[in-house]
Design a protein around this motif. Structure first.
Motif, PDB file in Angstrom:
ATOM      1  N   ARG A 116      76.312  39.411  23.748  1.00 55.76           N
ATOM      2  CA  ARG A 116      77.322  38.371  23.540  1.00 55.76           C
ATOM      3  C   ARG A 116      77.869  37.953  24.900  1.00 55.76           C
ATOM      4  NH1 ARG A 116      80.171  36.445  19.333  1.00 55.76           N
ATOM      5  NH2 ARG A 116      79.588  38.189  17.946  1.00 55.76           N
ATOM      6  N   HIS A 118      80.638  35.318  27.065  1.00 53.91           N
ATOM      7  CA  HIS A 118      81.915  34.615  26.940  1.00 53.91           C
ATOM      8  C   HIS A 118      81.978  33.575  28.051  1.00 53.91           C
ATOM      9  CE1 HIS A 118      86.272  33.907  26.776  1.00 53.91           C
ATOM     10  NE2 HIS A 118      86.277  34.524  25.613  1.00 53.91           N
ATOM     11  N   GLU A 154      74.035  43.162  30.554  1.00 53.06           N
ATOM     12  CA  GLU A 154      75.446  43.560  30.544  1.00 53.06           C
ATOM     13  C   GLU A 154      75.842  44.153  31.893  1.00 53.06           C
ATOM     14  OE1 GLU A 154      77.571  46.161  27.285  1.00 53.06           O
ATOM     15  OE2 GLU A 154      76.576  47.481  28.736  1.00 53.06           O
ATOM     16  N   ALA A 164      80.107  39.804  29.552  1.00 54.04           N
ATOM     17  CA  ALA A 164      79.033  39.861  28.564  1.00 54.04           C
ATOM     18  C   ALA A 164      78.896  41.317  28.137  1.00 54.04           C
ATOM     19  CB  ALA A 164      77.714  39.361  29.161  1.00 54.04           C
ATOM     20  N   THR A 165      78.583  41.537  26.866  1.00 54.34           N
ATOM     21  CA  THR A 165      78.384  42.909  26.400  1.00 54.34           C
ATOM     22  C   THR A 165      77.154  42.988  25.509  1.00 54.34           C
ATOM     23  OG1 THR A 165      79.940  42.499  24.571  1.00 54.34           O
ATOM     24  CG2 THR A 165      80.785  43.659  26.491  1.00 54.34           C
ATOM     25  N   GLY A 326      87.052  41.978  29.713  1.00 47.68           N
ATOM     26  CA  GLY A 326      86.690  41.934  28.304  1.00 47.68           C
ATOM     27  C   GLY A 326      87.650  41.101  27.485  1.00 47.68           C
ATOM     28  N   LEU A 330      84.001  40.297  22.761  1.00 44.40           N
ATOM     29  CA  LEU A 330      83.103  41.169  23.516  1.00 44.40           C
ATOM     30  C   LEU A 330      83.343  42.632  23.180  1.00 44.40           C
ATOM     31  CD1 LEU A 330      83.392  39.410  26.985  1.00 44.40           C
ATOM     32  CD2 LEU A 330      81.542  39.199  25.344  1.00 44.40           C
TER      33      LEU A 330
END
Length: 492
Positions: A116, A118, A154, A164-165, A326, A330
């Motif tokens: 994911r 952002h 990540e 991003a995670t 974060g 995320l």
């Protein structure tokens, strides 16, 4: 301890507050499912909102002797957990804004997993595109991401200070063995005389000054809550940082807004003078981020003995993730919520087999952000109570990951109960019959220069109902930098 108040009582006791007060908290008897999720988000919403209201009532009792009840309805609380979707401003037309940038979201990776990203802020968007070396389209990102393994991307994003995670299950996240911290904690960090109790405040936080340096959702929700209970909340943003105006207009209700650049000497000196007179400092920088500017916890207690210093971060204050950036979406992905919600929904619709992992399924609202915001407000007001009872300077700590762990500890519903019986959130329309039950009118606040059109905003009202000191719903700045960087007058 009644079952419905058990989560609230556990948290209340953890901050060593008077146990008899919990009997004055009235919650919905059957809060779940308040929305169509396998997680007990009705319980999470009414508990955190209720605790923030109860702590306000307790502080007011210490100041005035007035005892009161606090009531929260679970469905109202669930809608307040998505307040950013339910407002309108008189004279403004057009489609409701999207919470996320068009490029944000989940993408499949080379190792048959997901990441994911952002991209709401321009520098975060460009940073992700630079890593991938692709054009700013979803199709280009999807193609480029297939050359990366999820954790590798990540890790690279973190190195470049991007957001991003990788997708993880609960068991995969637990293997990280991050510090098992409570969702909210208060720590005495310095000595100071007891706070004097004087006057007869009409609301719990009348005369309390709050410097708010937070952005996006969790911290701003906290500041909005403190303002609703009477605090003079001064939201300070930088004129050089990108804003999210469609979020800010909702979360700044009740506050005053101004701008200062802490990298400029004159503005930093002005901020320093404000700091010396604040009661609460609310900030969302990563651990240690403000120390270099002279406003870390240690410096703050010397500059303003008796301060309540409230800190919000994504992944806690210890462990290998403490410095990572974060946001709610995320953290949901990294810590296992998206996998668990997807598995529960698959069980509901009968898709028990097939390839794994399933596409990530987010919670129906930014529940970690909102819960963290109310946890912060709860912790801040608990710490203010401590300043009356025993004196001292206090730090309040809340992290999204710890709040997520708490929500997880509430358990999951049977998938059929969750997705068949759980009501969807209503349409994003303040005139919707259900939404209209829970809204109030908010007038544009007069700005420091006397300007302001007096526009009327319709927004979700505060779900915590205090019997003796109803919250302030009345005004909103409706933009950043509407006021001078100064405190309102108060009697000393």
């Amino acid at each position: 301890m009644t079952a419905i108040r058990a989560p609230a009582e556990t948290l209340w006791r953890s901050l060593r507050l008077p146990v008899d007060a919990i009997s004055r908290l009235h919650l919905s008897e059957h809060p779940d499912p308040a929305v169509n999720s396998s997680f007990r988000l009705g319980t999470a919403a009414q508990t955190t909102i209720g605790l923030s209201g109860l702590a306000a009532a307790e502080f007011h009792k210490l100041r005035t002797g007035v005892e009161q009840t606090v009531s929260v309805e679970a469905r109202h609380a669930a809608l307040e957990f998505k307040s950013e979707a339910y407002y309108s401003i008189e004279g403004e037309t057009g489609d409701k804004f999207a919470l996320f940038d068009a490029l944000a979201g989940v993408y499949r990776t080379k190792d048959n997993s997901y990441v994911r990203i952002h991209t709401n802020f321009p520098h975060h968007k460009q940073g992700i595109l630079d890593i991938l070396g692709c054009e700013p389209t979803r199709e280009a990102i999807a193609s480029a991401m297939l050359s990366w393994n999820a954790v590798d991307f990540e890790t690279e994003a973190s190195k470049r200070k991007m957001v991003a995670t990788a997708l993880r299950s609960f068991s995969e996240w637990d293997a990280h063995a991050l510090a098992d911290t409570p969702p909210v904690e208060i720590i005495r960090v310095g000595d100071a005389p007891k706070r004097e109790v004087r006057g007869n405040p009409a609301r719990p936080l009348d005369g309390i000054r709050v410097l708010d340096l937070t952005r996006v959702l969790a911290g701003p929700v906290c500041g909005r809550t403190l303002a609703a209970h009477g605090a003079d909340v001064l939201l300070i943003s930088s004129p050089k940082l990108p804003a999210l105006p469609n979020l800010d207009v909702d979360t700044s209700r009740g506050k005053r807004t101004t701008q200062l650049d802490l990298n400029e000497l004159e503005d930093r000196e002005h901020f320093n003078s404000l700091f010396k007179e604040t009661d609460v400092f609310l900030q969302g920088y990563r651990p240690g981020g403000l120390a270099a500017k002279g406003f870390g916890v240690e410096e703050a207690t010397k500059l303003r003995p008796g301060i309540v210093y409230a800190s919000l971060c994504a992944y806690g204050w210890e462990g290998p993730w403490k410095d990572r950036r974060g946001f709610d979406s995320l953290v949901q992905t990294a810590t296992g919520f998206n996998v668990a919600e997807a598995e529960a929904y698959a069980a509901y619709i009968g898709e028990v087999g097939g390839a794994r992992p399933l596409p990530p399924k987010p919670l129906p609202m930014q529940a970690l952000d909102h819960a963290a915001g109310y946890m912060l407000a709860f912790g801040i007001q608990a710490a203010l109570c401590k300043t009356i009872i025993e004196g001292g300077s206090w730090e309040v700590r809340v992290s999204l990951a710890a709040v997520g762990r708490w929500i997880r500890s509430l358990g999951q519903l049977d998938p059929t109960v969750a997705f068949r019986d759980g009501p969807s959130l209503p349409p994003r329309d303040v005139n919707d019959p259900e939404v209209s039950r829970y809204v109030s009118k908010v007038v544009q606040a007069k700005e420091s220069d006397g300007c302001g059109t007096g526009k009327v905003m319709t927004a979700v009202s505060h779900a915590a109902k205090l019997s003796a000191t109803p919250v302030k719903e009345g005004e909103a700045p409706m933009r950043l930098n509407a006021h001078h960087p100064e405190w309102l007058y108060r009697e000393e």
